[in-house]
Design an enzyme around this catalytic site. Structure first.
Site, PDB file in Angstrom:
ATOM      1  N   GLN A  61      74.747  84.121  48.639  1.00  0.00           N
ATOM      2  CA  GLN A  61      75.096  85.461  49.151  1.00  0.00           C
ATOM      3  C   GLN A  61      76.481  85.890  48.607  1.00  0.00           C
ATOM      4  O   GLN A  61      76.896  85.370  47.596  1.00  0.00           O
ATOM      5  CB  GLN A  61      75.054  85.491  50.691  1.00  0.00           C
ATOM      6  CG  GLN A  61      73.648  85.303  51.268  1.00  0.00           C
ATOM      7  CD  GLN A  61      73.245  83.851  51.485  1.00  0.00           C
ATOM      8  OE1 GLN A  61      74.045  83.042  51.887  1.00  0.00           O
ATOM      9  NE2 GLN A  61      72.015  83.531  51.207  1.00  0.00           N
ATOM     10  N   ASP A 102      73.376  88.658  45.268  1.00  0.00           N
ATOM     11  CA  ASP A 102      72.611  89.097  44.094  1.00  0.00           C
ATOM     12  C   ASP A 102      73.513  89.490  42.923  1.00  0.00           C
ATOM     13  O   ASP A 102      73.154  90.337  42.108  1.00  0.00           O
ATOM     14  CB  ASP A 102      71.678  90.288  44.436  1.00  0.00           C
ATOM     15  CG  ASP A 102      70.791  89.976  45.605  1.00  0.00           C
ATOM     16  OD1 ASP A 102      70.311  88.835  45.679  1.00  0.00           O
ATOM     17  OD2 ASP A 102      70.595  90.857  46.465  1.00  0.00           O
ATOM     18  N   GLY A 116      68.243  83.558  46.663  1.00  0.00           N
ATOM     19  CA  GLY A 116      67.282  83.595  45.558  1.00  0.00           C
ATOM     20  C   GLY A 116      68.072  83.609  44.262  1.00  0.00           C
ATOM     21  O   GLY A 116      68.483  84.659  43.802  1.00  0.00           O
ATOM     22  N   HIS A 117      68.336  82.434  43.718  1.00  0.00           N
ATOM     23  CA  HIS A 117      69.147  82.338  42.499  1.00  0.00           C
ATOM     24  C   HIS A 117      68.220  82.235  41.288  1.00  0.00           C
ATOM     25  O   HIS A 117      67.448  81.295  41.174  1.00  0.00           O
ATOM     26  CB  HIS A 117      70.089  81.134  42.579  1.00  0.00           C
ATOM     27  CG  HIS A 117      71.152  81.318  43.625  1.00  0.00           C
ATOM     28  ND1 HIS A 117      72.122  80.398  43.901  1.00  0.00           N
ATOM     29  CD2 HIS A 117      71.402  82.366  44.448  1.00  0.00           C
ATOM     30  CE1 HIS A 117      72.909  80.864  44.857  1.00  0.00           C
ATOM     31  NE2 HIS A 117      72.487  82.058  45.206  1.00  0.00           N
ATOM     32  N   LYS A 171      74.849  84.934  40.392  1.00  0.00           N
ATOM     33  CA  LYS A 171      75.533  83.624  40.434  1.00  0.00           C
ATOM     34  C   LYS A 171      74.655  82.529  39.823  1.00  0.00           C
ATOM     35  O   LYS A 171      75.157  81.610  39.185  1.00  0.00           O
ATOM     36  CB  LYS A 171      75.880  83.247  41.886  1.00  0.00           C
ATOM     37  CG  LYS A 171      76.839  84.219  42.550  1.00  0.00           C
ATOM     38  CD  LYS A 171      77.110  83.842  43.989  1.00  0.00           C
ATOM     39  CE  LYS A 171      75.943  83.998  44.918  1.00  0.00           C
ATOM     40  NZ  LYS A 171      75.453  85.379  45.124  1.00  0.00           N
TER      41      LYS A 171
HETATM   42  P1  IMP Z   1      69.505  86.527  56.586  1.00  0.00           P
HETATM   43  O1  IMP Z   1      70.490  85.741  55.792  1.00  0.00           O
HETATM   44  O2  IMP Z   1      68.080  86.310  56.175  1.00  0.00           O
HETATM   45  O3  IMP Z   1      69.707  86.336  58.061  1.00  0.00           O
HETATM   46  O4  IMP Z   1      69.784  88.078  56.305  1.00  0.00           O
HETATM   47  C1  IMP Z   1      70.989  88.726  56.707  1.00  0.00           C
HETATM   48  C2  IMP Z   1      71.463  89.727  55.663  1.00  0.00           C
HETATM   49  O5  IMP Z   1      71.868  89.017  54.496  1.00  0.00           O
HETATM   50  C3  IMP Z   1      70.385  90.711  55.202  1.00  0.00           C
HETATM   51  O6  IMP Z   1      71.025  91.934  54.893  1.00  0.00           O
HETATM   52  C4  IMP Z   1      69.853  90.078  53.926  1.00  0.00           C
HETATM   53  O7  IMP Z   1      69.278  91.033  53.064  1.00  0.00           O
HETATM   54  C5  IMP Z   1      71.138  89.508  53.368  1.00  0.00           C
HETATM   55  N1  IMP Z   1      70.915  88.365  52.469  1.00  0.00           N
HETATM   56  C6  IMP Z   1      70.644  87.093  52.817  1.00  0.00           C
HETATM   57  N2  IMP Z   1      70.524  86.318  51.726  1.00  0.00           N
HETATM   58  C7  IMP Z   1      70.758  87.110  50.666  1.00  0.00           C
HETATM   59  C8  IMP Z   1      70.816  86.879  49.260  1.00  0.00           C
HETATM   60  O8  IMP Z   1      70.634  85.760  48.760  1.00  0.00           O
HETATM   61  N3  IMP Z   1      71.097  87.969  48.485  1.00  0.00           N
HETATM   62  C9  IMP Z   1      71.330  89.195  49.010  1.00  0.00           C
HETATM   63  N4  IMP Z   1      71.293  89.457  50.299  1.00  0.00           N
HETATM   64  C10 IMP Z   1      71.009  88.422  51.134  1.00  0.00           C
END
Ligand code: IMP
Length: 415
Positions: free
Chosen positions: A221, A12, A39-40, A15
């Site tokens: 991420q 977040d 979520g870009h 990017k």
């Molecule tokens: P997962 O990727 O859904 O398995 O989540 C694992 C961890 O990564 C959690 O803490 C999510 O909130 C975090 N996470 C996954 N994708 C994003 C992103 O695009 N932005 C911020 N945090 C993310």
């Protein structure tokens, strides 16, 4: 020039906006890891457009978007996303390529992710099935995009997978079993729709680079969510650091010529896990409200706190970042003092194993009162904003190349 954009915090960082801003200089914009958890956000023609799996530079009509083999793909979410994007470009499908090597996210991945998040195993995932899909990939039982086009073998593999998953669903989680024929029919429908976009990313990107075209690699991420080098187990299930690019697109590592990091002017994190500079009081609340810090994939409120220079130093080191883009500086306007963590009581460097117990060591610099969201030139930045940027450069050892001061594409100041 082939350039990578990577996150230096917990995701977040903004990017999406930076990729959209840079895209006009690139022929290809490629994603290489992650999936619909990302979520870009991009502001385009006055509207907020959220990308999950499609590389977000594709709003630029000369840029081809490639979803690399290191990604995990949810066809339902992807097709919906592409459907929404046709509003901006009816021919958008012609500029999207999906690697046949991508692993498919299946309904049972999402279901198991959701169920686990209601148990002691919860880490605060996005519930998009990401971790379970990567488990199947590394367990060598996953189904890939390329498998969709060998119908008989896809059906066999799917039935085997579902019979195993149903055992887990019924015996471990006491949930209802899934129907393999329904899922098979659904994925056959997806296969038809995806077919014109499916290709071999290794070839597409390789040939583009060989013919002198420019590739923009888009990380999802951030470094602190990397499966190995992040705050494990509170991480995502892919490699979010620059080292992942070659693997995620099937290209040699030396093709990545420059790695630019993106960091927010403060720190946020969504989901559980260590966050040394988290502020659970007024500052955290203020940053969340002024910065609209709510997840673009899940809508969850983000945890907020001061900038952590030790986190950014660590992330920059493992991704080879020499320059960064600082985002959302405008959100800090009005704060009397700005705190920056320069290290921890236990030592200056971040040790992810100890992150849970680290107490930050802060320095304080004066804040700036002025609204800087209209500033487009370095000389118009208030002295205290410049001083904040310079202090961040000094404490991270990384040059700040650009500063973002608002969501619009042009809300960028070159330093
Ligand atoms: P997962 O990727 O859904 O398995 O989540 C694992 C961890 O990564 C959690 O803490 C999510 O909130 C975090 N996470 C996954 N994708 C994003 C992103 O695009 N932005 C911020 N945090 C993310």
């Amino acid at each position: 020039m082939n350039l990578a954009i990577v996150g230096l915090q917990w995701g977040d960082e903004g990017k999406g906006k930076i990729v959209d801003y840079l895209a006009p200089d690139f022929d290809i914009n490629a994603r290489y890891q992650g999936g619909s958890n990302a979520g870009h956000t991009v502001r385009f023609e006055g509207e907020k457009v959220i990308f999950h799996q499609v590389p977000c530079g594709v709003l630029n009509r000369n840029t081809l978007g490639v979803i690399g083999g290191g990604c995990v793909l949810d066809p339902k979410i992807l097709l919906k996303e592409i459907g929404n994007l046709t509003k901006y470009d009816p021919a958008i499908r012609e500029r999207i390529r999906i690697s046949k090597f991508c692993h498919l996210i299946m309904p049972y991945h999402i279901l198991i992710d959701e169920i686990r998040e209601g148990t002691k195993q919860a880490i605060g995932t996005t519930k998009k099935g990401i971790g379970v899909a990567y488990e199947d990939k590394y367990g060598r039982t996953g189904l890939r995009v390329g498998d969709l086009y060998n119908v008989e073998s896809f059906e066999d593999k799917l039935r085997l997978n579902i019979s195993r998953k149903n055992l887990v669903l019924m015996d471990v989680y006491h949930a209802e079993p899934l129907s393999d024929s329904e899922i098979f029919d659904l994925y056959m429908k997806y296969a038809e729709e995806l077919k014109p976009m499916v290709g071999d990313d290794t070839r597409i990107v390789h040939e583009a680079i060989n013919s002198g075209k420019n590739v923009l690699f888009e990380g999802a991420q951030g470094a602190m969510l990397d499966i190995d080098y992040g705050t494990y187990p509170y991480v995502t299930s892919s490699h979010t650091i620059a080292g992942s690019i070659g693997i995620g697109l099937g290209i040699p590592p030396y093709t990545v010529e420059r790695v630019v990091g993106v960091a927010k002017a403060y720190t946020t994190r969504v989901g559980q896990g260590p966050f040394p500079t988290e502020d659970s009081g007024d500052l955290g609340k203020l940053l969340r409200e002024s910065g609209a810090e709510f997840g673009s994939t899940t809508g969850r409120p983000r945890r907020c706190g001061p900038f952590d220079a030790a986190v950014v130093r660590y992330a920059a080191r493992i991704s080879g970042v020499k320059e960064m883009i600082l985002t959302k500086l405008d959100v800090l306007a009005g704060l009397e003092k700005l705190r920056i963590a320069v290290g921890y009581e236990a030592g200056d460097e971040l040790d992810p194993f100890a992150a849970e117990h680290l107490l930050p060591r802060y320095i304080e610099v004066p804040g700036f009162k002025e609204d800087i969201s209209h500033v487009r030139s370095r000389k118009d930045l208030p002295d205290n904003a410049l001083n904040y940027i310079r202090t961040i450069e000094k404490e991270t050892g990384i040059r700040v190349d650009h500063v973002s001061v608002g969501p619009e594409r042009d809300a960028v100041v070159k330093m």
